[in-house]
Design an enzyme around this catalytic site. Structure first.
Site, mmCIF file in Angstrom:
data_model
loop_
_atom_site.group_PDB
_atom_site.id
_atom_site.type_symbol
_atom_site.label_atom_id
_atom_site.label_comp_id
_atom_site.label_asym_id
_atom_site.label_seq_id
_atom_site.Cartn_x
_atom_site.Cartn_y
_atom_site.Cartn_z
ATOM 1 N N SER A 130 0.826 -1.213 0.000
ATOM 2 C CA SER A 130 0.000 0.000 0.000
ATOM 3 C C SER A 130 0.856 1.257 0.000
ATOM 4 C CB SER A 130 -0.910 0.029 1.229
ATOM 5 O OG SER A 130 -1.700 1.209 1.198
ATOM 6 N N LYS A 184 -4.617 -6.882 3.295
ATOM 7 C CA LYS A 184 -4.610 -5.751 2.350
ATOM 8 C C LYS A 184 -6.033 -5.476 1.834
ATOM 9 C CE LYS A 184 -2.960 -2.532 -0.386
ATOM 10 N NZ LYS A 184 -3.834 -2.287 -1.480
ATOM 11 N N HIS A 187 -7.731 -3.615 4.482
ATOM 12 C CA HIS A 187 -7.164 -2.254 4.434
ATOM 13 C C HIS A 187 -7.911 -1.430 3.388
ATOM 14 C CE1 HIS A 187 -4.613 0.642 2.304
ATOM 15 N NE2 HIS A 187 -3.953 0.845 3.429
ATOM 16 N N ASN A 188 -8.095 -2.003 2.220
ATOM 17 C CA ASN A 188 -8.763 -1.268 1.144
ATOM 18 C C ASN A 188 -10.227 -0.998 1.470
ATOM 19 O OD1 ASN A 188 -6.299 -1.595 -0.093
ATOM 20 N ND2 ASN A 188 -7.166 -2.016 -2.099
ATOM 21 N N GLU A 191 -10.212 1.845 3.650
ATOM 22 C CA GLU A 191 -9.881 2.993 2.779
ATOM 23 C C GLU A 191 -11.154 3.526 2.108
ATOM 24 O OE1 GLU A 191 -6.497 2.342 0.001
ATOM 25 O OE2 GLU A 191 -7.910 2.785 -1.596
HETATM 26 C C1 6PG Z 1 -3.198 1.284 -1.697
HETATM 27 C C2 6PG Z 1 -4.500 1.340 -2.470
HETATM 28 C C3 6PG Z 1 -4.378 0.741 -3.818
HETATM 29 C C4 6PG Z 1 -5.683 0.676 -4.582
HETATM 30 C C5 6PG Z 1 -6.188 1.990 -4.972
HETATM 31 C C6 6PG Z 1 -7.336 1.965 -5.967
HETATM 32 O O1 6PG Z 1 -3.263 0.742 -0.605
HETATM 33 O O2 6PG Z 1 -2.178 1.785 -2.170
HETATM 34 O O3 6PG Z 1 -5.474 0.628 -1.760
HETATM 35 O O4 6PG Z 1 -3.887 -0.565 -3.666
HETATM 36 O O5 6PG Z 1 -5.464 -0.033 -5.729
HETATM 37 O O6 6PG Z 1 -6.567 2.715 -3.865
HETATM 38 O O7 6PG Z 1 -8.417 1.237 -5.515
HETATM 39 P P1 6PG Z 1 -9.823 1.431 -6.236
HETATM 40 O O8 6PG Z 1 -9.562 1.603 -7.686
HETATM 41 O O9 6PG Z 1 -10.594 0.186 -5.957
HETATM 42 O O10 6PG Z 1 -10.418 2.660 -5.616
#
Ligand code: 6PG
Length: 464
Positions: A130, A184, A187-188, A191
């Protein structure tokens, strides 16, 4: 000559940044790419780091150029391309070699691949990376799943290139096979939820309180100096200040959000395990609905798209974001806890919070408290029960309630903030209304229920 400490295959944005990061830390890096034309350009643009980058256009030379046991980091699209790549490279490898998938892979694929490659004596590591391009280049947060043996070999390299939080490298071996990619994925999911709540707060300030985009940007910058301090609040403050053609730059961006699927996986996996990631789902739903722009335009014409004024203070919005963030993390860690049980992974929640404190997209001041909470409670702990978290949440809840109520009353969509309130209220009441659900189930289908005053299974008087 076999001189590569590691091979990096896939010189897209993330792969090339990681290769440069490794080279900068003094590792010799064999590099290759499917479109061979990119390889020479990449090395040519690497400046003084080029001396540590060893380009190969043939897969066999790339593999032969690695010290043994070999370590190859693949930064390629996940899914079928990764399976194709494994098929192509494994005949060139020997027992003891390690393949790392550094993409946003589905952890089920990672588990399948790890099991298949183990039969050939190969290690397959699923590594969540990430931090985007800047993180990969100067210090990402990395969540590693794989065998203990492969971790022993990888650890020095990964610690060297990781982001550091007060000196502590933000990388950890979290468990076998899919553990790293699963963490991960969660985590997303967090996010997505945090981004959505920030967007909702922006919407209330802009369309319910009449603030300008640049004033909202300044407000986010101010909040970033307090308890809300985080990368996502910081960049929102920064991006809101840009202007173009006399208007805030964000007004030129079509309000239809994209998504690649990792947030969705969090929700799917949560549901599979009998859990819920409702706040994260709210964020995914909001992105999906946003992309139906033409329908929204028609419905706005049909029903009226006006949003009313909201009478809340900025301090309440700050509180709402803090409470919402806590509740999103609480959901994320509940999913991790369930996965640790279901997949028998030794997930260390305090360590996960620690490695999210720098380098990654969800880095925030709150993660310090979360790490402290899990250090005190251990693996069995619920975030909401930890004193340090409860204190923060109690302080922020009035703001969350006020903001969610104001949004509902004035017709502002705030699916994530609204959901945060309902999630919390559902968990904080000792006696709920599920007795009605149980009675209904028994009434129509003789499903039975437990009684509070007697053991065993019972049916209602409606069956007498
Ligand atoms: C990270 C992000 C990354 C992710 C983007 C786009 O941790 O650096 O999570 O891995 O790919 O944020 O995600 P989306 O296209 O699904 O918004």
């Amino acid at each position: 000559m076999s001189r590569g400490d590691i091979g990096v295959y896939g010189l897209g944005v993330m792969g090339s940044a990681l290769a440069l990061n490794l080279a900068e830390q003094g590792f010799d890096v064999a590099v290759s790419n499917r479109e061979v034309g990119w390889i020479a350009d990449f090395v040519a643009e690497a400046g003084p780091l080029a001396a540590r980058l060893h380009p190969h256009s043939e897969m066999s030379d790339f593999v032969a150029g690695l010290k043994t046991p070999r370590v190859i980091l693949f930064m390629i699209p996940s899914g079928v391309p990764m399976d194709d790549m494994i098929r192509a490279v494994t005949p060139l490898l020997e027992a003891g070699d390690t393949i790392i998938d550094g993409g946003n892979a589905n952890f089920h694929d990672t588990r399948r691949r790890a099991a298949a490659l183990a039969t050939q004596g190969l290690h397959f590591v699923g590594m969540g990376v990430s931090g985007g391009e800047t993180g990969a280049r100067h210090g990402p947060s990395m969540m590693v799943g794989g065998t203990a043996q492969s971790w022993t070999q990888l650890e020095p390299m990964l610690r060297a290139i990781a982001a550091r939080y007060e000196g502590d490298p933000c990388v950890a071996h979290l468990g076998p096979d899919g553990a790293g990619h699963f963490v991960k994925t969660v985590h997303n999911g967090i996010e997505y939820a945090d981004m959505q709540m920030i967007a909702e707060a922006y919407g209330l300030m802009r369309f319910g309180m009449g603030m300008s985009a640049s004033d909202i940007g300044a407000q986010f910058e101010a909040w970033n100096k307090g308890p809300l301090r985080s990368y996502l609040v910081e960049i929102t403050g920064a991006l809101l200040k840009y202007e173009a053609a006399g208007a805030p730059f964000v007004d030129h961006i079509r309000d239809a959000a994209g998504q690649k699927g990792t947030g969705r996986w969090t929700v799917i996996e949560a549901l599979h395990m009998g859990q819920s990631a409702s706040l994260i789902e709210a964020a995914i739903g909001a992105r999906s609905w946003s992309s139906e722009k033409a329908l929204r335009e028609r419905l706005a014409a049909q029903y009226g798209g006006a949003r009313g004024a909201v009478a809340v203070g900025l301090a309440q919005i700050e509180q709402a974001l803090m409470a919402g963030r806590i509740l999103a993390y609480a959901q994320g860690f509940r999913i991790l806890r369930q996965a640790a049980q279901d997949y028998d992974w030794p997930l260390d929640f305090a360590r996960i919070a620690q490695i999210w404190r720098a380098g990654c997209i969800i880095r925030s001041a709150l993660l310090d408290d979360i790490a402290e909470a899990f250090e005190a409670s251990g693996r069995g702990g619920q975030l909401l029960e930890a004193e340090v978290i409860a204190d923060r949440l109690q302080g922020a809840l009035p703001g969350l309630r006020a903001v969610a109520a104001a949004a509902l009353g004035a017709g502002h969509p705030a699916p994530a903030l609204n959901n945060a309130v309902s999630f919390f209220d559902s968990l904080r009441i000792a006696s709920g209304t599920a007795n009605i659900i149980q009675a209904q189930r028994d009434f129509f289908g003789r499903h039975g229920f437990e009684r509070l005053d007697q053991g065993g299974q019972h049916h209602g008087p409606w069956w007498d």
